[in-house]
Design an enzyme around this catalytic site. Structure first.
Site, PDB file in Angstrom:
ATOM      1  N   THR A 140      37.967   5.356  34.246  1.00  0.00           N
ATOM      2  CA  THR A 140      38.980   4.997  32.730  1.00  0.00           C
ATOM      3  C   THR A 140      40.123   5.957  33.243  1.00  0.00           C
ATOM      4  OG1 THR A 140      37.224   5.008  31.755  1.00  0.00           O
ATOM      5  CG2 THR A 140      39.220   5.018  30.558  1.00  0.00           C
ATOM      6  N   LYS A 215      40.287  -0.944  28.122  1.00  0.00           N
ATOM      7  CA  LYS A 215      39.229   0.194  27.830  1.00  0.00           C
ATOM      8  C   LYS A 215      39.789   1.528  27.042  1.00  0.00           C
ATOM      9  CE  LYS A 215      36.101   3.373  29.028  1.00  0.00           C
ATOM     10  NZ  LYS A 215      34.458   3.274  27.641  1.00  0.00           N
ATOM     11  N   LYS A 283      41.008  13.147  26.907  1.00  0.00           N
ATOM     12  CA  LYS A 283      41.864  11.940  28.688  1.00  0.00           C
ATOM     13  C   LYS A 283      42.025  11.329  27.589  1.00  0.00           C
ATOM     14  CE  LYS A 283      39.520  10.213  31.595  1.00  0.00           C
ATOM     15  NZ  LYS A 283      39.366   8.805  31.431  1.00  0.00           N
TER      16      LYS A 283
HETATM   17  N1  LIG Z   1      30.406   8.836  30.930  1.00  0.00           N
HETATM   18  C1  LIG Z   1      30.460   8.131  30.585  1.00  0.00           C
HETATM   19  O1  LIG Z   1      30.027   8.161  28.943  1.00  0.00           O
HETATM   20  C2  LIG Z   1      31.927   7.537  30.302  1.00  0.00           C
HETATM   21  C3  LIG Z   1      32.722   7.557  31.314  1.00  0.00           C
HETATM   22  N2  LIG Z   1      33.532   6.419  31.203  1.00  0.00           N
HETATM   23  C4  LIG Z   1      34.222   7.207  32.691  1.00  0.00           C
HETATM   24  O2  LIG Z   1      33.934   7.293  33.979  1.00  0.00           O
HETATM   25  C5  LIG Z   1      34.225   8.102  34.677  1.00  0.00           C
HETATM   26  C6  LIG Z   1      33.395   9.158  34.575  1.00  0.00           C
HETATM   27  O3  LIG Z   1      32.612   9.355  34.305  1.00  0.00           O
HETATM   28  P1  LIG Z   1      31.814  10.498  34.083  1.00  0.00           P
HETATM   29  O4  LIG Z   1      30.612  10.395  35.200  1.00  0.00           O
HETATM   30  O5  LIG Z   1      31.024  10.465  32.882  1.00  0.00           O
HETATM   31  O6  LIG Z   1      32.606  12.480  34.807  1.00  0.00           O
HETATM   32  P2  LIG Z   1      32.130  12.971  35.654  1.00  0.00           P
HETATM   33  O7  LIG Z   1      32.853  13.873  35.374  1.00  0.00           O
HETATM   34  O8  LIG Z   1      30.497  13.173  35.507  1.00  0.00           O
HETATM   35  O9  LIG Z   1      31.651  12.930  36.908  1.00  0.00           O
HETATM   36  C7  LIG Z   1      33.535  12.650  36.956  1.00  0.00           C
HETATM   37  C8  LIG Z   1      33.594  12.364  38.952  1.00  0.00           C
HETATM   38  O10 LIG Z   1      34.554  12.461  39.738  1.00  0.00           O
HETATM   39  C9  LIG Z   1      34.953  13.131  40.553  1.00  0.00           C
HETATM   40  N3  LIG Z   1      36.199  14.151  40.408  1.00  0.00           N
HETATM   41  C10 LIG Z   1      36.246  15.209  40.237  1.00  0.00           C
HETATM   42  N4  LIG Z   1      38.200  15.265  40.496  1.00  0.00           N
HETATM   43  C11 LIG Z   1      38.101  15.043  41.452  1.00  0.00           C
HETATM   44  C12 LIG Z   1      38.643  14.656  42.325  1.00  0.00           C
HETATM   45  N5  LIG Z   1      40.550  15.295  42.606  1.00  0.00           N
HETATM   46  N6  LIG Z   1      39.171  14.231  43.422  1.00  0.00           N
HETATM   47  C13 LIG Z   1      38.025  13.711  43.731  1.00  0.00           C
HETATM   48  N7  LIG Z   1      36.718  12.894  43.540  1.00  0.00           N
HETATM   49  C14 LIG Z   1      36.809  13.869  41.734  1.00  0.00           C
HETATM   50  C15 LIG Z   1      34.028  14.850  40.365  1.00  0.00           C
HETATM   51  O11 LIG Z   1      33.203  14.990  41.935  1.00  0.00           O
HETATM   52  P3  LIG Z   1      32.640  16.644  41.728  1.00  0.00           P
HETATM   53  O12 LIG Z   1      31.221  16.032  41.194  1.00  0.00           O
HETATM   54  O13 LIG Z   1      32.527  16.396  42.668  1.00  0.00           O
HETATM   55  O14 LIG Z   1      33.135  17.325  40.707  1.00  0.00           O
HETATM   56  C16 LIG Z   1      32.294  13.232  39.998  1.00  0.00           C
HETATM   57  O15 LIG Z   1      31.841  12.616  41.004  1.00  0.00           O
HETATM   58  C17 LIG Z   1      35.627   8.509  33.813  1.00  0.00           C
HETATM   59  O16 LIG Z   1      36.886   8.322  33.814  1.00  0.00           O
HETATM   60  C18 LIG Z   1      35.412   8.560  32.055  1.00  0.00           C
HETATM   61  O17 LIG Z   1      36.296   8.361  31.575  1.00  0.00           O
HETATM   62  C19 LIG Z   1      33.886   5.328  31.347  1.00  0.00           C
HETATM   63  C20 LIG Z   1      32.731   4.972  30.733  1.00  0.00           C
HETATM   64  C21 LIG Z   1      31.443   5.782  30.389  1.00  0.00           C
HETATM   65  O1  LIG Z   2      34.163   6.082  27.897  1.00  0.00           O
HETATM   66  C1  LIG Z   2      33.117   6.348  27.729  1.00  0.00           C
HETATM   67  C2  LIG Z   2      32.893   5.450  26.825  1.00  0.00           C
HETATM   68  C3  LIG Z   2      31.035   6.208  25.854  1.00  0.00           C
HETATM   69  C4  LIG Z   2      30.340   4.498  25.079  1.00  0.00           C
HETATM   70  O2  LIG Z   2      31.146   3.281  25.691  1.00  0.00           O
HETATM   71  O3  LIG Z   2      29.612   4.782  24.841  1.00  0.00           O
END
Ligand SMILES: NC(=O)C1=CN([C@@H]2O[C@H](COP(=O)(O)OP(=O)(O)OC[C@H]3O[C@@H](n4cnc5c(N)ncnc54)[C@H](OP(=O)(O)O)[C@@H]3O)[C@@H](O)[C@H]2O)C=CC1
Ligand SMILES: O=CCCC(=O)O
Length: 338
Positions: A140, A215, A283
């Protein structure tokens, strides 16, 4: 094979034929699933790279592996790749190494700065992307970030699709995400089999930026709703009503929704194990408010919700589930990382 799985294989097979027709054009190689040769072995394997194994990326990459895809993974904290290796993934040492190996590479990263870093920094995606390769960013981010990545990938001869998702950890595990894609339509069509594994529905929204914007609008509404629920639970409690009875009433009426039903009871328990980390929700509010600025849309409700999420981050609740904003509304605090 259960009904749901069967249903998901059908588009995958149909799309695989289209993909094979384009095989020579893009140099894409597909093969029958191991041990399933012959006429019956219709399900194909497709090699994909996956960058970012956080809450979402881990669940999504696992799903692809379960459905017979060959997956090469990379994560900044490389140790997190091991769980996926145990399920059959291979590891690429850098984003560039993953792209060098795979025709298609998916990214699921925390925020714009991470999305840009993985593409533009040393050993990044850009070093190996090129003709016949596709990059799909499902993180996102804002439209400007997505456009910047798209332009750079296209300049190198590659194709780019942005494909952020609605749905959280459980829908990601269950292949029930809603995919909001935009960008290169040919690449989108090629990715449909994988999107069918990851999600229950995918939308193609046209030009780059439209997926990101959709989104952000969705998550802006969600963040405001979470604040509203938090205030309602507090008001019920402080005015002598049972918050649990409020949840029961809400669930039977016109504003019943899966989020209230799932999160409400956990909030009453003070349980905020992260499915969607609060720092990411904040964010998304920030990016949605910037989109409102650009378009001169007044959004006082969302601005107030953003303040509550910011306050929660300042109290160290950023790594908890976004429902922990309830603690701020209650006037309680916490400690930990912003
Ligand atoms: N969780 C949710 O319910 C949802 C999340 N999203 C979106 O999806 C994305 C991922 O979310 P989520 O999995 O929850 O987040 P997490 O915080 O669990 O994971 C984030 C990921 O990004 C990596 N990362 C962070 N900073 C850097 C960097 N500078 N360089 C390289 N890798 C980096 C982390 O690596 P490391 O392991 O090394 O920290 C990790 O793999 C976000 O944009 C979020 O907004 C969308 C829908 C639902
Ligand atoms: O970006 C996160 C969305 C979480 C959700 O749709 O439940």
């Amino acid at each position: 094979m259960g009904r749901t799985q069967l249903h998901k294989c059908i588009p995958a097979v149909a799309a695989s034929r289209t993909q094979r027709r384009g095989e020579e054009r893009r140099g894409i190689s597909f093969r029958k699933k191991r041990g399933e040769g012959g006429a019956g072995g219709e399900e194909v394997e497709m090699e994909v790279g996956f960058l970012g194994l956080g809450i979402m990326g881990k669940a999504m990459a696992t799903n692809l592996l379960r459905h017979g895809y060959r997956v090469t993974v990379w994560n900044r904290t490389i140790a997190k790749c091991q769980e996926l290796v145990a399920l059959g993934a291979t590891v690429g040492e850098t984003p560039a190494a993953v792209v060098a190996k795979c025709r298609y590479t998916i990214a699921m990263l925390s925020d714009p700065s991470a999305a840009l870093s993985v593409v533009f920094d040393k050993d990044g995606v850009l070093e190996q992307i090129g003709d016949g390769k596709g990059y799909i960013d499902m993180s996102t981010v804002d439209a400007a970030t997505s456009s910047k990545i798209s332009e750079a990938v296209k300049q190198k001869g590659g194709a780019f699709v942005e494909a952020p998702v609605s749905g959280s950890k459980k829908p990601a595990e269950d292949g029930q995400l809603v995919i909001l894609a935009a960008g290169d339509k040919t690449l989108y069509d090629e990715m449909v089999p994988a999107f069918d594994v990851l999600g229950k529905k995918s939308f193609f929204l046209g030009e780059i930026g439209n997926g990101a914007k959709m989104k952000l609008v969705v998550n802006m509404i969600m963040g405001s709703m979470m604040n509203s629920l938090s205030e309602g639970l507090c008001l019920a409690d402080k005015s002598g009503l049972s918050p649990q009875t409020l949840l029961d009433v809400l669930d039977l009426g016109a504003i019943a929704n899966p989020m209230f039903k799932l999160k409400g009871p956990a909030m009453l328990q003070g349980s905020y194990s992260p499915a969607f980390p609060l720092k990411h929700q904040q964010k998304d509010m920030r990016l949605a408010l910037a989109l409102g600025d650009e378009n001169a849309v007044s959004m006082p409700v969302s601005a107030a919700a953003n303040e509550a999420f910011k306050k929660a981050r300042s109290l160290g609740l950023g790594d908890l589930d976004f429902s922990a904003v309830y603690e701020v509304v209650k006037g309680a605090g916490g400690s930990g990382q912003a």
